[in-house]
Motif scaffolding. Structure first.
Motif, PDB file in Angstrom:
ATOM      1  N   VAL A   1      -8.186   7.059  -3.363  1.00 22.31           N
ATOM      2  CA  VAL A   1      -7.643   6.359  -2.368  1.00 22.31           C
ATOM      3  C   VAL A   1      -6.222   5.755  -2.887  1.00 22.31           C
ATOM      4  CG1 VAL A   1      -7.931   4.617  -0.564  1.00 22.31           C
ATOM      5  CG2 VAL A   1      -9.735   5.916  -1.524  1.00 22.31           C
ATOM      6  N   GLY A   2      -6.137   5.349  -3.896  1.00 23.16           N
ATOM      7  CA  GLY A   2      -4.935   4.584  -4.444  1.00 23.16           C
ATOM      8  C   GLY A   2      -5.091   3.209  -4.564  1.00 23.16           C
ATOM      9  N   VAL A   3      -6.055   2.465  -4.229  1.00 21.34           N
ATOM     10  CA  VAL A   3      -6.224   1.299  -4.226  1.00 21.34           C
ATOM     11  C   VAL A   3      -8.007   0.943  -4.382  1.00 21.34           C
ATOM     12  CG1 VAL A   3      -4.477   0.525  -2.516  1.00 21.34           C
ATOM     13  CG2 VAL A   3      -6.804   0.911  -1.816  1.00 21.34           C
ATOM     14  N   THR A   4      -8.307  -0.231  -4.927  1.00 17.85           N
ATOM     15  CA  THR A   4      -9.712  -0.498  -5.600  1.00 17.85           C
ATOM     16  C   THR A   4     -10.227  -0.769  -3.960  1.00 17.85           C
ATOM     17  OG1 THR A   4      -9.289  -2.852  -5.290  1.00 17.85           O
ATOM     18  CG2 THR A   4      -8.811  -1.611  -7.511  1.00 17.85           C
ATOM     19  N   PRO A   5     -11.774  -0.590  -4.149  1.00 22.59           N
ATOM     20  CA  PRO A   5     -12.485  -0.976  -2.941  1.00 22.59           C
ATOM     21  C   PRO A   5     -12.182  -2.342  -2.239  1.00 22.59           C
ATOM     22  CG  PRO A   5     -13.892   0.027  -4.607  1.00 22.59           C
ATOM     23  CD  PRO A   5     -12.534  -0.116  -5.242  1.00 22.59           C
ATOM     24  N   THR A   6     -11.935  -3.130  -3.071  1.00 16.90           N
ATOM     25  CA  THR A   6     -11.888  -4.628  -2.745  1.00 16.90           C
ATOM     26  C   THR A   6     -10.369  -4.643  -1.919  1.00 16.90           C
ATOM     27  OG1 THR A   6     -13.238  -5.613  -3.986  1.00 16.90           O
ATOM     28  CG2 THR A   6     -11.437  -7.264  -3.221  1.00 16.90           C
ATOM     29  N   GLU A   7      -9.354  -3.928  -2.437  1.00 22.35           N
ATOM     30  CA  GLU A   7      -8.050  -3.982  -1.815  1.00 22.35           C
ATOM     31  C   GLU A   7      -8.128  -3.294  -0.695  1.00 22.35           C
ATOM     32  OE1 GLU A   7      -5.508  -3.970  -6.060  1.00 22.35           O
ATOM     33  OE2 GLU A   7      -6.124  -2.214  -5.323  1.00 22.35           O
ATOM     34  N   TYR A   8      -8.964  -2.212  -0.498  1.00 22.13           N
ATOM     35  CA  TYR A   8      -8.920  -1.306   0.586  1.00 22.13           C
ATOM     36  C   TYR A   8      -9.518  -2.205   1.919  1.00 22.13           C
ATOM     37  CZ  TYR A   8     -10.593   2.414   3.973  1.00 22.13           C
ATOM     38  OH  TYR A   8     -10.967   3.009   4.997  1.00 22.13           O
ATOM     39  N   ARG A   9     -10.773  -2.921   1.415  1.00 21.68           N
ATOM     40  CA  ARG A   9     -11.156  -3.732   2.533  1.00 21.68           C
ATOM     41  C   ARG A   9     -10.204  -4.713   2.991  1.00 21.68           C
ATOM     42  NH1 ARG A   9     -17.099  -6.220   0.955  1.00 21.68           N
ATOM     43  NH2 ARG A   9     -17.968  -4.529   2.548  1.00 21.68           N
ATOM     44  N   LYS A  10      -9.736  -5.601   2.150  1.00 24.22           N
ATOM     45  CA  LYS A  10      -8.751  -6.498   2.705  1.00 24.22           C
ATOM     46  C   LYS A  10      -7.670  -5.979   3.320  1.00 24.22           C
ATOM     47  CE  LYS A  10      -9.396  -9.701  -1.150  1.00 24.22           C
ATOM     48  NZ  LYS A  10      -8.707 -10.242  -2.498  1.00 24.22           N
ATOM     49  N   GLY A  11      -7.238  -4.910   3.140  1.00 22.86           N
ATOM     50  CA  GLY A  11      -6.094  -4.237   3.690  1.00 22.86           C
ATOM     51  C   GLY A  11      -6.313  -3.697   5.176  1.00 22.86           C
TER      52      GLY A  11
ATOM     53  N   LYS B   1      -8.847  -4.899   6.891  1.00 18.79           N
ATOM     54  CA  LYS B   1      -9.027  -5.972   7.749  1.00 18.79           C
ATOM     55  C   LYS B   1      -7.812  -6.717   8.318  1.00 18.79           C
ATOM     56  CE  LYS B   1     -13.586  -7.816   6.135  1.00 18.79           C
ATOM     57  NZ  LYS B   1     -14.541  -8.588   5.304  1.00 18.79           N
ATOM     58  N   VAL B   2      -6.871  -6.727   7.550  1.00 15.06           N
ATOM     59  CA  VAL B   2      -5.390  -7.034   7.968  1.00 15.06           C
ATOM     60  C   VAL B   2      -4.932  -6.309   9.072  1.00 15.06           C
ATOM     61  CG1 VAL B   2      -3.020  -7.532   7.288  1.00 15.06           C
ATOM     62  CG2 VAL B   2      -4.761  -8.313   5.752  1.00 15.06           C
ATOM     63  N   ARG B   3      -5.003  -4.962   8.999  1.00 18.08           N
ATOM     64  CA  ARG B   3      -4.340  -4.078   9.903  1.00 18.08           C
ATOM     65  C   ARG B   3      -5.374  -4.130  11.024  1.00 18.08           C
ATOM     66  NH1 ARG B   3      -2.911  -0.860   5.404  1.00 18.08           N
ATOM     67  NH2 ARG B   3      -4.946  -0.013   5.227  1.00 18.08           N
ATOM     68  N   GLY B   4      -6.775  -4.486  11.071  1.00 15.10           N
ATOM     69  CA  GLY B   4      -7.324  -4.522  12.290  1.00 15.10           C
ATOM     70  C   GLY B   4      -7.273  -5.956  12.919  1.00 15.10           C
TER      71      GLY B   4
END
Length: 302
Positions: A287-297, A299-302
């Motif tokens: 994915v290019g990011v960690t699971p934590t970074e993916y979840r945060k990102g 949520k911000v977009r959502g």
């Protein structure tokens, strides 16, 4: 089982068939010249061997199953493999081939690349079937190799012998690639079965109970060796079986990250990883990011 012949040198093979040994590390054989004809034998290979079978004169077993070979078929073996041969009544073995000791290729480009010739680990129903033109090319490679080892030894003898063997192996790779294409219908059937097996494994809780499945797990269930299965899937789709497995699990991880409040450690456990960092490593690779970074990102977009 018959007494197992430990083939630690090429001379052992030549003595079995009454053939001459010109070089202790490599031999090119033609069983039309043999003066002895064993009817049933089991070999524990300590050398590499590539045979062009001119006629179907008997059965070759690797493991529990028979090789799928006919006239003009290549079969190959690597050190550590055991194969049983039984010659049919009234028949005599007819084959050409090259056998070479691992010491021959040490320190050479072939020695460094030998593991890329994955067909040495193919098993039953995975022999290479040649066209008449391809058969001619293989015979020419064998003839050139024999001509080289028949010459008086000089400083280039080993280098040229190894290059001729590598050329033969490269042609075998090319012809296997052709075979994957010409058997596309059968290959697609294997791909469909693999995808169904992967879906079943991921949907019925086995990930958590048994861990992330191996390529070998799926290869066994479609009755192929892991190497042949991996090469077939890669040639058919451009992706390896491991790519498929990781993509499936990465997709599941994304769903759990976005649709649940589970921690990354809990998700790793749910998806069969022994340690969370193993999930982190795979997820970031895909994915290019960690699971934590993916979840945060997300949520911000959502």
């Amino acid at each position: 089982m018959d007494n197992i012949i430990r083939m630690d040198t090429v001379d052992v093979y030549n003595k079995m068939f009454g053939l001459e040994t010109l070089n202790p590390l490599v031999t090119v054989v033609d069983l039309a010249e043999a003066t002895r004809f064993p009817k049933r034998f089991t070999i524990n290979y300590g050398v590499y061997a590539v045979y062009l079978k001119d006629t179907k004169c008997g059965d070759i077993r690797y493991g529990r199953q028979k090789y799928d070979y006919q006239d003009g078929t290549i079969v190959s073996f690597a050190p550590g493999q055991v194969a049983e041969t039984e010659v049919l009544e009234g028949m005599r073995p007819m084959a050409k081939g090259v056998l070479f000791h691992p010491d021959l290729i040490k320190g050479t480009s072939l020695g460094r690349e030998i593991k890329t010739y994955s067909f040495f680990s193919y098993s039953s129903n995975e022999a290479l079937h040649l066209s008449e033109e391809e058969r001619g090319i293989i015979i020419d490679c064998l003839a050139k190799t024999k001509a080289e080892i028949s010459r008086p030894i000089d400083r280039l003898s080993r280098q040229l012998t190894v290059r001729n063997i590598q050329l033969l192996l490269d042609y075998c790779l090319r012809f296997y690639n052709r075979q994957f294409v010409t058997r596309m219908d059968a290959n697609n059937d294997v791909l469909v079965r693999f995808e169904a097996l992967l879906d079943d494994y991921c949907q019925d809780g086995r990930l958590r109970r048994e861990g992330v499945p191996s390529v070998k797990y799926f290869a066994e269930r479609v009755f192929l060796s892991p190497n042949y299965f991996g090469d077939l899937i890669k040639k058919t789709t451009g992706k390896t079986p491991l790519d498929y497995i990781q993509a499936k699990i990465t997709g599941m991880a994304k769903d759990l990250l976005l649709d649940t409040e589970m921690t990354v450690s809990q998700i790793a456990d749910e998806l069969g990883f022994q340690y969370p960092q193993h999930l982190n490593r795979m997820f970031k690779k895909n994915v290019g990011v960690t699971p934590t970074e993916y979840r945060k990102g997300e949520k911000v977009r959502g």
